[in-house]
Design an enzyme around this catalytic site. Structure first.
Site, PDB file in Angstrom:
ATOM      1  N   THR A   1      39.401  38.661 -17.693  1.00  0.00           N
ATOM      2  CA  THR A   1      40.866  39.161 -17.156  1.00  0.00           C
ATOM      3  C   THR A   1      41.717  38.806 -18.396  1.00  0.00           C
ATOM      4  O   THR A   1      42.950  38.641 -18.253  1.00  0.00           O
ATOM      5  CB  THR A   1      41.312  38.896 -15.781  1.00  0.00           C
ATOM      6  OG1 THR A   1      41.416  37.313 -15.788  1.00  0.00           O
ATOM      7  CG2 THR A   1      40.454  39.366 -14.791  1.00  0.00           C
TER       8      THR A   1
ATOM      9  N   GLN B   1      29.870  28.399 -19.298  1.00  0.00           N
ATOM     10  CA  GLN B   1      30.352  29.475 -19.511  1.00  0.00           C
ATOM     11  C   GLN B   1      30.437  29.581 -21.195  1.00  0.00           C
ATOM     12  O   GLN B   1      31.192  28.709 -22.130  1.00  0.00           O
ATOM     13  CB  GLN B   1      31.860  29.765 -19.313  1.00  0.00           C
ATOM     14  CG  GLN B   1      32.230  31.328 -19.600  1.00  0.00           C
ATOM     15  CD  GLN B   1      33.799  31.784 -19.182  1.00  0.00           C
ATOM     16  OE1 GLN B   1      34.277  32.458 -19.960  1.00  0.00           O
ATOM     17  NE2 GLN B   1      34.092  31.278 -18.103  1.00  0.00           N
TER      18      GLN B   1
ATOM     19  N   LEU C   1      30.217  42.585 -24.245  1.00  0.00           N
ATOM     20  CA  LEU C   1      30.278  43.820 -24.906  1.00  0.00           C
ATOM     21  C   LEU C   1      30.849  43.629 -26.433  1.00  0.00           C
ATOM     22  O   LEU C   1      31.234  44.500 -27.183  1.00  0.00           O
ATOM     23  CB  LEU C   1      31.460  44.647 -24.422  1.00  0.00           C
ATOM     24  CG  LEU C   1      31.029  45.163 -22.956  1.00  0.00           C
ATOM     25  CD1 LEU C   1      32.068  45.944 -22.141  1.00  0.00           C
ATOM     26  CD2 LEU C   1      29.710  46.202 -22.810  1.00  0.00           C
TER      27      LEU C   1
ATOM     28  N   TYR D   1      30.258  35.081 -21.593  1.00  0.00           N
ATOM     29  CA  TYR D   1      31.290  36.045 -21.915  1.00  0.00           C
ATOM     30  C   TYR D   1      31.359  36.860 -23.190  1.00  0.00           C
ATOM     31  O   TYR D   1      30.492  36.660 -23.764  1.00  0.00           O
ATOM     32  CB  TYR D   1      32.593  35.102 -21.972  1.00  0.00           C
ATOM     33  CG  TYR D   1      33.121  33.972 -23.093  1.00  0.00           C
ATOM     34  CD1 TYR D   1      32.907  32.793 -23.156  1.00  0.00           C
ATOM     35  CD2 TYR D   1      33.365  34.738 -24.436  1.00  0.00           C
ATOM     36  CE1 TYR D   1      32.978  32.096 -24.059  1.00  0.00           C
ATOM     37  CE2 TYR D   1      33.539  33.756 -25.520  1.00  0.00           C
ATOM     38  CZ  TYR D   1      33.340  32.581 -25.157  1.00  0.00           C
ATOM     39  OH  TYR D   1      33.686  31.785 -26.481  1.00  0.00           O
TER      40      TYR D   1
ATOM     41  N   TYR E   1      45.653  32.913 -20.964  1.00  0.00           N
ATOM     42  CA  TYR E   1      45.507  34.524 -20.952  1.00  0.00           C
ATOM     43  C   TYR E   1      47.126  34.883 -20.681  1.00  0.00           C
ATOM     44  O   TYR E   1      47.312  35.266 -19.388  1.00  0.00           O
ATOM     45  CB  TYR E   1      44.651  35.212 -19.998  1.00  0.00           C
ATOM     46  CG  TYR E   1      42.947  34.786 -20.313  1.00  0.00           C
ATOM     47  CD1 TYR E   1      42.942  34.169 -21.736  1.00  0.00           C
ATOM     48  CD2 TYR E   1      42.039  35.039 -19.476  1.00  0.00           C
ATOM     49  CE1 TYR E   1      41.592  33.666 -21.972  1.00  0.00           C
ATOM     50  CE2 TYR E   1      40.670  34.552 -19.826  1.00  0.00           C
ATOM     51  CZ  TYR E   1      40.297  33.924 -21.042  1.00  0.00           C
ATOM     52  OH  TYR E   1      39.186  33.526 -21.104  1.00  0.00           O
TER      53      TYR E   1
ATOM     54  N   ARG F   1      39.978  47.358 -19.098  1.00  0.00           N
ATOM     55  CA  ARG F   1      41.527  47.666 -19.059  1.00  0.00           C
ATOM     56  C   ARG F   1      41.842  48.640 -18.105  1.00  0.00           C
ATOM     57  O   ARG F   1      42.921  48.848 -17.770  1.00  0.00           O
ATOM     58  CB  ARG F   1      41.785  47.883 -20.476  1.00  0.00           C
ATOM     59  CG  ARG F   1      41.838  46.955 -21.284  1.00  0.00           C
ATOM     60  CD  ARG F   1      42.536  47.483 -22.578  1.00  0.00           C
ATOM     61  NE  ARG F   1      42.538  46.435 -23.514  1.00  0.00           N
ATOM     62  CZ  ARG F   1      43.627  45.788 -23.819  1.00  0.00           C
ATOM     63  NH1 ARG F   1      44.377  45.598 -22.860  1.00  0.00           N
ATOM     64  NH2 ARG F   1      43.343  44.727 -24.738  1.00  0.00           N
TER      65      ARG F   1
ATOM     66  N   GLY G   1      35.046  42.305 -19.626  1.00  0.00           N
ATOM     67  CA  GLY G   1      36.695  42.580 -19.572  1.00  0.00           C
ATOM     68  C   GLY G   1      36.821  44.146 -19.277  1.00  0.00           C
ATOM     69  O   GLY G   1      35.816  44.978 -19.691  1.00  0.00           O
TER      70      GLY G   1
HETATM   71  N1  LIG Z   1      35.544  30.953 -22.087  1.00  0.00           N
HETATM   72  C1  LIG Z   1      35.927  31.477 -23.237  1.00  0.00           C
HETATM   73  O1  LIG Z   1      36.647  30.870 -24.279  1.00  0.00           O
HETATM   74  C2  LIG Z   1      36.127  32.845 -23.362  1.00  0.00           C
HETATM   75  C3  LIG Z   1      36.375  33.764 -24.711  1.00  0.00           C
HETATM   76  C4  LIG Z   1      36.772  35.110 -24.354  1.00  0.00           C
HETATM   77  C5  LIG Z   1      36.459  35.767 -23.245  1.00  0.00           C
HETATM   78  N2  LIG Z   1      36.229  34.943 -22.223  1.00  0.00           N
HETATM   79  C6  LIG Z   1      36.219  35.793 -20.860  1.00  0.00           C
HETATM   80  O2  LIG Z   1      35.393  36.786 -20.941  1.00  0.00           O
HETATM   81  C7  LIG Z   1      36.008  38.070 -20.607  1.00  0.00           C
HETATM   82  C8  LIG Z   1      35.136  39.045 -21.448  1.00  0.00           C
HETATM   83  O3  LIG Z   1      35.320  38.953 -22.759  1.00  0.00           O
HETATM   84  P1  LIG Z   1      36.100  39.723 -23.704  1.00  0.00           P
HETATM   85  O4  LIG Z   1      37.278  40.299 -22.915  1.00  0.00           O
HETATM   86  O5  LIG Z   1      36.247  38.851 -24.909  1.00  0.00           O
HETATM   87  O6  LIG Z   1      35.074  40.803 -24.230  1.00  0.00           O
HETATM   88  P2  LIG Z   1      34.099  41.998 -23.510  1.00  0.00           P
HETATM   89  O7  LIG Z   1      34.003  41.959 -22.250  1.00  0.00           O
HETATM   90  O8  LIG Z   1      32.886  42.020 -24.227  1.00  0.00           O
HETATM   91  O9  LIG Z   1      34.848  43.476 -23.807  1.00  0.00           O
HETATM   92  C9  LIG Z   1      36.052  43.828 -23.137  1.00  0.00           C
HETATM   93  C10 LIG Z   1      36.735  44.803 -23.684  1.00  0.00           C
HETATM   94  O10 LIG Z   1      36.130  45.853 -24.323  1.00  0.00           O
HETATM   95  C11 LIG Z   1      36.639  47.228 -23.793  1.00  0.00           C
HETATM   96  N3  LIG Z   1      35.897  47.934 -22.676  1.00  0.00           N
HETATM   97  C12 LIG Z   1      35.466  47.389 -21.533  1.00  0.00           C
HETATM   98  N4  LIG Z   1      34.451  48.211 -20.764  1.00  0.00           N
HETATM   99  C13 LIG Z   1      34.542  49.350 -21.718  1.00  0.00           C
HETATM  100  C14 LIG Z   1      33.681  50.546 -21.515  1.00  0.00           C
HETATM  101  N5  LIG Z   1      33.330  50.538 -20.545  1.00  0.00           N
HETATM  102  N6  LIG Z   1      33.930  51.581 -22.560  1.00  0.00           N
HETATM  103  C15 LIG Z   1      34.773  51.350 -23.482  1.00  0.00           C
HETATM  104  N7  LIG Z   1      35.417  50.027 -23.754  1.00  0.00           N
HETATM  105  C16 LIG Z   1      35.236  49.242 -22.637  1.00  0.00           C
HETATM  106  C17 LIG Z   1      38.158  46.960 -23.071  1.00  0.00           C
HETATM  107  O11 LIG Z   1      38.931  46.735 -24.356  1.00  0.00           O
HETATM  108  P3  LIG Z   1      39.678  47.924 -25.044  1.00  0.00           P
HETATM  109  O12 LIG Z   1      39.798  49.109 -24.217  1.00  0.00           O
HETATM  110  O13 LIG Z   1      40.812  47.280 -25.692  1.00  0.00           O
HETATM  111  O14 LIG Z   1      38.504  48.180 -26.309  1.00  0.00           O
HETATM  112  C18 LIG Z   1      37.887  45.531 -22.515  1.00  0.00           C
HETATM  113  O15 LIG Z   1      39.013  44.531 -22.516  1.00  0.00           O
HETATM  114  C19 LIG Z   1      37.354  37.811 -20.790  1.00  0.00           C
HETATM  115  O16 LIG Z   1      38.119  38.614 -20.214  1.00  0.00           O
HETATM  116  C20 LIG Z   1      37.388  36.381 -20.311  1.00  0.00           C
HETATM  117  O17 LIG Z   1      37.519  36.351 -18.822  1.00  0.00           O
HETATM  118  C21 LIG Z   1      36.057  33.717 -22.340  1.00  0.00           C
END
Ligand SMILES: NC(=O)c1ccc[n+]([C@@H]2O[C@H](COP(=O)([O-])OP(=O)(O)OC[C@H]3O[C@@H](n4cnc5c(N)ncnc54)[C@H](OP(=O)(O)O)[C@@H]3O)[C@@H](O)[C@H]2O)c1
Length: 312
Positions: free
Chosen positions: A10, A166, A197, A194, A48, A273, A271
């Protein structure tokens, strides 16, 4: 603790310049769709949107009276002052943070409390002692570490149990395969990954649909969207798309299923949106990649790696 294999990330719910603007109503729709379809793991962090992601989640849980049905994975250790974000894992800051987080999340307890990043200015022993106290008090149900090296994890474990790690993981970012994933398997530690994608890149949408890269941190920092990786990734996506099409699936589903199939992975935190994205991601459970196709993807990833080396 019973946690779903797909967890909801999120970061985007924070709605800020880093991860782009997002309406609360869209975030609530995503939470609702995820929950209705069996996702019980929600990952957030105070940083966040400077508390906003937590506030949206807390309100949703309270209004729908579903706190006990959700496994909340929260974090601590990044504090903000005006525009600057700083590491802080001092005892004083940790005691402040847990109360602020519980208030925003409308809860007395946090299921999984994760140290977001190591703090170079605070001894690991000090941070671990405070986490141990939270755990002993029962205000957190599991201790997690994020972005720690194996050496740092081992040091932390001298003072406090670690139940969950994580770490970043996806087709393009596989560092944890070397040490962390085998260590988790051996020690019985759960591994949440994390950015499965690669921040949306692995959906292929910036290549096939020629979608403009949003004006968030991706446009500025993501090397996968800049030369020379851009062209190399494009080649990978063309081939990977054929594999996904055999299952009538999207590249996002393929990327998630690839992660889920790897050894040692407990849950993937993706993630989303909007409703379309979360529904697409949930559809990864409607099919399972054959071993042969997983091997083909790994071959394509090897070719990509060689091409990157050549381009350097
Ligand atoms: N521990 C840490 O340091 C750390 C760091 C990063 C993340 N995280 C956690 O991991 C979660 C996920 O990582 P992330 O948000 O960096 O990246 P992710 O899950 O790899 O990518 C998520 C983004 O991809 C797009 N998306 C998702 N599903 C889709 C689909 N089916 N089709 C097209 N676009 C899609 C959306 O953004 P758009 O629509 O804007 O393209 C979405 O916000 C975060 O929300 C957070 O909770 C933790």
């Amino acid at each position: 603790m019973n946690i779903s294999v797909l967890g909801l990330g999120t970061w985007a719910f924070g709605s800020d310049k880093w991860w782009g603007w997002q309406s609360d109503s869209k975030s609530e729709e995503v939470l609702e769709t995820a929950f209705e379809n069996g996702v019980n793991l929600i990952d957030t962090a105070p940083v966040y949107g400077r508390g906003h992601s937590q506030t949206v989640i807390g309100r949703f849980l309270r209004q729908n009276k579903i706190r006990e049905k959700i496994v909340l994975a929260d974090k601590l250790g990044l504090r903000w002052h005006n525009r600057k974000v700083e590491h802080n894992l001092s005892k004083k800051s940790m005691l402040e943070e847990i109360d602020l987080s519980r208030k925003r999340l409308c809860t007395d307890y946090i299921d999984i409390y994760q140290v977001h990043w190591p703090d170079p200015d605070t001894p690991i022993a000090e941070t671990a002692a405070v986490m141990e106290k939270f755990y002993a008090q029962g205000i957190i149900k599991a201790v997690g570490l994020s972005n720690y090296s194996l050496k740092q994890i081992q040091e932390f474990r001298k003072y406090c149990p670690v139940h969950i790690l994580q770490m970043p993981y996806n087709m393009f970012e596989r560092n944890i395969e070397i040490e962390i994933a085998p260590f988790c398997l051996q020690q019985g530690i759960s591994l949440l990954v994390y950015s499965p994608l690669d921040s949306g890149i692995l959906t292929g949408k910036f290549f096939f649909e020629k979608q403009r890269v949003p004006k968030d941190l991706r446009r500025k920092y993501h090397s996968g969207l800049k030369a020379p990786l851009l062209t190399i990734n494009n080649e990978f996506f063309k081939q990977a798309k054929d594999i996904a099409l055999n299952y009538n699936a999207s590249l996002a589903q393929l990327a998630l299923n690839w992660c889920i199939a790897q050894s040692g992975i407990t849950s993937v935190l993706a993630g989303a949106r909007n409703i379309a994205q979360i529904k697409d991601n949930l559809l990864c459970f409607a099919w399972k990649p054959k071993q042969l196709d997983l091997a083909k993807i790994n071959e394509l990833l090897e070719i990509r790696k060689r091409e990157i080396k050549k381009s350097l």
